[in-house]
Structure formats: C-alpha cells, structure tokens
Design a protein around this motif. Structure first.
Motif, PDB file in Angstrom:
ATOM      1  N   PRO A 101     -47.906  54.804 -63.483  1.00  0.00           N
ATOM      2  CA  PRO A 101     -48.692  56.009 -63.187  1.00  0.00           C
ATOM      3  C   PRO A 101     -50.203  55.785 -63.323  1.00  0.00           C
ATOM      4  CG  PRO A 101     -47.512  56.267 -65.265  1.00  0.00           C
ATOM      5  CD  PRO A 101     -47.013  55.011 -64.647  1.00  0.00           C
ATOM      6  N   LEU A 102     -50.585  54.926 -64.250  1.00  0.00           N
ATOM      7  CA  LEU A 102     -52.033  54.683 -64.426  1.00  0.00           C
ATOM      8  C   LEU A 102     -52.634  54.049 -63.178  1.00  0.00           C
ATOM      9  CD1 LEU A 102     -52.269  53.524 -68.146  1.00  0.00           C
ATOM     10  CD2 LEU A 102     -53.505  55.438 -67.118  1.00  0.00           C
ATOM     11  N   ILE A 103     -51.907  53.124 -62.571  1.00  0.00           N
ATOM     12  CA  ILE A 103     -52.423  52.447 -61.378  1.00  0.00           C
ATOM     13  C   ILE A 103     -52.521  53.429 -60.208  1.00  0.00           C
ATOM     14  CG2 ILE A 103     -51.827  50.723 -59.598  1.00  0.00           C
ATOM     15  CD1 ILE A 103     -53.178  49.437 -61.965  1.00  0.00           C
ATOM     16  N   GLN A 104     -51.537  54.332 -60.119  1.00  0.00           N
ATOM     17  CA  GLN A 104     -51.592  55.361 -59.061  1.00  0.00           C
ATOM     18  C   GLN A 104     -52.885  56.173 -59.175  1.00  0.00           C
ATOM     19  OE1 GLN A 104     -49.310  56.144 -56.507  1.00  0.00           O
ATOM     20  NE2 GLN A 104     -48.524  54.135 -57.064  1.00  0.00           N
ATOM     21  N   ALA A 105     -53.178  56.609 -60.401  1.00  0.00           N
ATOM     22  CA  ALA A 105     -54.406  57.393 -60.623  1.00  0.00           C
ATOM     23  C   ALA A 105     -55.637  56.528 -60.384  1.00  0.00           C
ATOM     24  CB  ALA A 105     -54.409  57.951 -62.051  1.00  0.00           C
ATOM     25  N   PHE A 106     -55.584  55.273 -60.828  1.00  0.00           N
ATOM     26  CA  PHE A 106     -56.717  54.357 -60.705  1.00  0.00           C
ATOM     27  C   PHE A 106     -57.066  54.136 -59.222  1.00  0.00           C
ATOM     28  CE2 PHE A 106     -58.579  50.087 -60.433  1.00  0.00           C
ATOM     29  CZ  PHE A 106     -59.555  50.144 -61.413  1.00  0.00           C
ATOM     30  N   ILE A 107     -56.036  53.931 -58.401  1.00  0.00           N
ATOM     31  CA  ILE A 107     -56.281  53.694 -56.966  1.00  0.00           C
ATOM     32  C   ILE A 107     -57.012  54.901 -56.374  1.00  0.00           C
ATOM     33  CG2 ILE A 107     -55.132  53.498 -54.706  1.00  0.00           C
ATOM     34  CD1 ILE A 107     -52.986  51.761 -56.192  1.00  0.00           C
ATOM     35  N   GLN A 108     -56.523  56.099 -56.700  1.00  0.00           N
ATOM     36  CA  GLN A 108     -57.162  57.310 -56.162  1.00  0.00           C
ATOM     37  C   GLN A 108     -58.597  57.461 -56.664  1.00  0.00           C
ATOM     38  OE1 GLN A 108     -55.973  59.549 -53.872  1.00  0.00           O
ATOM     39  NE2 GLN A 108     -54.316  58.071 -53.643  1.00  0.00           N
ATOM     40  N   LEU A 109     -58.791  57.278 -57.961  1.00  0.00           N
ATOM     41  CA  LEU A 109     -60.102  57.587 -58.555  1.00  0.00           C
ATOM     42  C   LEU A 109     -61.128  56.481 -58.355  1.00  0.00           C
ATOM     43  CD1 LEU A 109     -58.731  59.253 -61.778  1.00  0.00           C
ATOM     44  CD2 LEU A 109     -60.170  60.369 -60.071  1.00  0.00           C
ATOM     45  N   VAL A 110     -60.674  55.255 -58.169  1.00  0.00           N
ATOM     46  CA  VAL A 110     -61.634  54.141 -58.082  1.00  0.00           C
ATOM     47  C   VAL A 110     -61.771  53.620 -56.643  1.00  0.00           C
ATOM     48  CG1 VAL A 110     -62.183  51.816 -58.931  1.00  0.00           C
ATOM     49  CG2 VAL A 110     -61.237  53.518 -60.498  1.00  0.00           C
ATOM     50  N   PHE A 111     -60.663  53.544 -55.923  1.00  0.00           N
ATOM     51  CA  PHE A 111     -60.728  52.928 -54.591  1.00  0.00           C
ATOM     52  C   PHE A 111     -60.819  53.933 -53.443  1.00  0.00           C
ATOM     53  CE2 PHE A 111     -58.500  49.290 -56.816  1.00  0.00           C
ATOM     54  CZ  PHE A 111     -59.623  48.479 -56.816  1.00  0.00           C
ATOM     55  N   VAL A 112     -60.189  55.101 -53.605  1.00  0.00           N
ATOM     56  CA  VAL A 112     -60.198  56.062 -52.492  1.00  0.00           C
ATOM     57  C   VAL A 112     -61.490  56.890 -52.557  1.00  0.00           C
ATOM     58  CG1 VAL A 112     -58.988  58.032 -51.462  1.00  0.00           C
ATOM     59  CG2 VAL A 112     -57.668  56.175 -52.510  1.00  0.00           C
TER      60      VAL A 112
ATOM     61  N   GLU B  39     -64.027  59.906 -52.477  1.00  0.00           N
ATOM     62  CA  GLU B  39     -63.745  61.249 -52.986  1.00  0.00           C
ATOM     63  C   GLU B  39     -63.167  62.217 -51.930  1.00  0.00           C
ATOM     64  OE1 GLU B  39     -66.829  62.592 -55.541  1.00  0.00           O
ATOM     65  OE2 GLU B  39     -65.627  64.300 -56.217  1.00  0.00           O
ATOM     66  N   PRO B  40     -63.743  62.288 -50.743  1.00  0.00           N
ATOM     67  CA  PRO B  40     -63.200  63.277 -49.785  1.00  0.00           C
ATOM     68  C   PRO B  40     -61.752  62.993 -49.379  1.00  0.00           C
ATOM     69  CG  PRO B  40     -65.266  62.292 -48.988  1.00  0.00           C
ATOM     70  CD  PRO B  40     -64.869  61.538 -50.198  1.00  0.00           C
ATOM     71  N   LYS B  41     -61.344  61.744 -49.517  1.00  0.00           N
ATOM     72  CA  LYS B  41     -59.976  61.385 -49.080  1.00  0.00           C
ATOM     73  C   LYS B  41     -58.974  61.338 -50.235  1.00  0.00           C
ATOM     74  CE  LYS B  41     -61.141  58.839 -44.952  1.00  0.00           C
ATOM     75  NZ  LYS B  41     -61.223  57.552 -44.289  1.00  0.00           N
ATOM     76  N   ARG B  42     -59.435  61.646 -51.442  1.00  0.00           N
ATOM     77  CA  ARG B  42     -58.537  61.558 -52.603  1.00  0.00           C
ATOM     78  C   ARG B  42     -57.408  62.581 -52.538  1.00  0.00           C
ATOM     79  NH1 ARG B  42     -63.062  60.987 -57.135  1.00  0.00           N
ATOM     80  NH2 ARG B  42     -63.602  58.877 -56.517  1.00  0.00           N
ATOM     81  N   ASP B  43     -56.227  62.161 -53.034  1.00  0.00           N
ATOM     82  CA  ASP B  43     -55.090  63.076 -53.093  1.00  0.00           C
ATOM     83  C   ASP B  43     -54.947  63.549 -54.541  1.00  0.00           C
ATOM     84  OD1 ASP B  43     -52.616  64.296 -53.183  1.00  0.00           O
ATOM     85  OD2 ASP B  43     -51.728  62.937 -51.710  1.00  0.00           O
ATOM     86  N   ALA B  44     -55.414  64.782 -54.774  1.00  0.00           N
ATOM     87  CA  ALA B  44     -55.417  65.309 -56.147  1.00  0.00           C
ATOM     88  C   ALA B  44     -54.002  65.397 -56.705  1.00  0.00           C
ATOM     89  CB  ALA B  44     -56.082  66.678 -56.169  1.00  0.00           C
ATOM     90  N   SER B  45     -53.013  65.604 -55.827  1.00  0.00           N
ATOM     91  CA  SER B  45     -51.635  65.759 -56.338  1.00  0.00           C
ATOM     92  C   SER B  45     -51.114  64.433 -56.916  1.00  0.00           C
ATOM     93  CB  SER B  45     -50.706  66.279 -55.244  1.00  0.00           C
ATOM     94  OG  SER B  45     -50.512  65.291 -54.268  1.00  0.00           O
ATOM     95  N   ILE B  46     -51.553  63.316 -56.345  1.00  0.00           N
ATOM     96  CA  ILE B  46     -51.124  62.009 -56.898  1.00  0.00           C
ATOM     97  C   ILE B  46     -51.702  61.841 -58.305  1.00  0.00           C
ATOM     98  CG2 ILE B  46     -51.313  59.486 -56.656  1.00  0.00           C
ATOM     99  CD1 ILE B  46     -51.185  59.812 -53.669  1.00  0.00           C
ATOM    100  N   ILE B  47     -52.977  62.191 -58.442  1.00  0.00           N
ATOM    101  CA  ILE B  47     -53.637  62.061 -59.756  1.00  0.00           C
ATOM    102  C   ILE B  47     -52.935  62.980 -60.768  1.00  0.00           C
ATOM    103  CG2 ILE B  47     -55.821  62.320 -61.016  1.00  0.00           C
ATOM    104  CD1 ILE B  47     -57.214  61.839 -58.250  1.00  0.00           C
TER     105      ILE B  47
END
Ligand SMILES: N[C@@H](CCC(=O)N[C@@H](CS)C(=O)NCC(=O)O)C(=O)O
Length: 203
Positions: A105-116, A118-126
C-alpha cells in the motif's frame, strides 16, 4: 569487488544500506531509466527483469532486493540473519512481511504522490492505501512494545529491511505520531553507523 546496480534512493537503497552495514568494498553503477539503460541488452544480462537492484560479486549475479540482502549478509556478516534457526526464521518473517504486506500500500500511495502529476492523481488510490496502513503499523508497533529491536535484541536484517519500508511513510507524509514504539525504534536505528552512511549516500 562487488557491484551494485541502482541508486540509493530506489529500492536498491536497502541493498546499499546492507552493503554499508557489512563494510564490504563495493562500487555502484547507476542505471539511467530515461535513457532506457534498464532495458539495454547488457543490463538484461545482469537482471533479465530489466529492474534495479542487481548485484554482481565476482562471477556470481543476483537480483531482487531482499534476496540480494540475504546474500550480502550470508556472505559478509552472517549474524545479520540471526544466530539460531528461530532468529533466522523471524528475520525472514519481518523482511518478507515488510515487502509483501507493508510496502504494497505504501508504494501505491508513493506512486500517486511522487510520480503522478497533481492534476492526474487518483485520490481514491491514496485513500485506500492509507486505510490499509493502521492495522499493519499497529502490528509492528505492538511487536516493538517490549523490544529494542525486532529480533534477538540486536540490530539484524529484520530491522534494516523493515525500517527501510517504514521510511516510505515519511515520503508520503503518513503520520506515525501514534506509533511511539516505532518512532523510538527508528531513532535507535538511525544511530547505526551504517544508517548514517546510507543516509549520506542519499543526499
Ligand atoms: N521486487 C523488486 C522490485 C524492483 C523494482 O521494481 N525496481 C524499480 C526501481 S525502484 C525498477 O527498476 N523499475 C524499472 C521498471 O520497472 O521498468 C526488488 O525489490 O528488487
């Protein structure tokens, strides 16, 4: 001389730290993803998955970061793996748990918060990733309530591998304030010379 492929800031980081902990002489070869070096024929001979880390020790090659750390410890500082069958079992338990359960789960959040971006982030994944963390962290926190280290009352590969994953909480800004035992354990680990040397490599 050993060669580690990857950078200290990637999943190769746990291997850099382990190398520092053993004191064995090594050199690092960074792989430029943007130039496609990880998929180049020469690197695929080292790791057919086209991923870092990979380690070459003489004519021996190994990939997969936990397996690399087990190899480094076995070859250069076996006590890191535990001194008894039971200790070795528990070192293995925490190392596998940290990657299979806590890191996922940490990597899932990390990918969204660090690599994606901001406008394309999926808040539900985080959100879903963060929901999975409290019970996992609570397991770790409770296990540390009456212990200095995870296994055998001394620093082992269990502490190195598990605290390496817990550090992703900082990167994704997941609050560990309530996990007092984890915090104290991390402070103790940060005092390890090898942890200081590894942190210096990340700068
Ligand atoms: N399970 C592997 C994961 C390795 C991994 O995913 N490495 C990333 C860098 S952190 C990578 O090389 N990615 C390149 C790619 O997937 O193409 C390990 O722990 O060694």
């Amino acid at each position: 001389m050993l060669t580690i492929y990857g950078s200290p800031q990637s999943s190769a980081g746990r291997c850099f730290w382990c190398l520092e902990e053993t004191g064995v002489e090594y050199r690092a070869k960074s792989i430029d993803f943007s130039a496609g070096e990880h998929k180049a024929v020469d690197f695929l001979k080292v790791n057919p998955n086209g991923k870092v880390p990979a380690l070459v020790d003489g004519d021996f090659t190994i990939w997969e970061s936990l397996a690399i750390n087990n190899y480094i410890a076995e070859a250069y500082k076996p006590e890191l793996l535990g001194n008894t069958v039971q200790e070795r079992g528990l070192v293995s338990q925490w190392s596998i748990w940290s990657v299979a359960d806590l890191q996922a789960p940490l990597i899932q959040a990390f990918i969204q918060l660090v690599f994606v971006p901001e406008p394309k982030r999926d808040a539900s994944i985080i959100e879903k990733s963060f929901e999975k963390l409290p019970p996992l962290l609570s397991t770790l926190n409770n296990s540390l309530a009456d212990k200095t280290y995870l296994v055998a009352e001394r620093f082992t590969l269990a502490d190195l591998n598990t605290s390496f994953v817990v550090a992703i909480c900082d990167a994704v800004k997941f609050d560990l304030a309530e996990c007092t035992h984890i915090q104290q354990w991390r402070e103790r680990i940060a005092e390890q010379d090898s942890a200081k040397r590894y942190m210096a490599l990340c700068k």
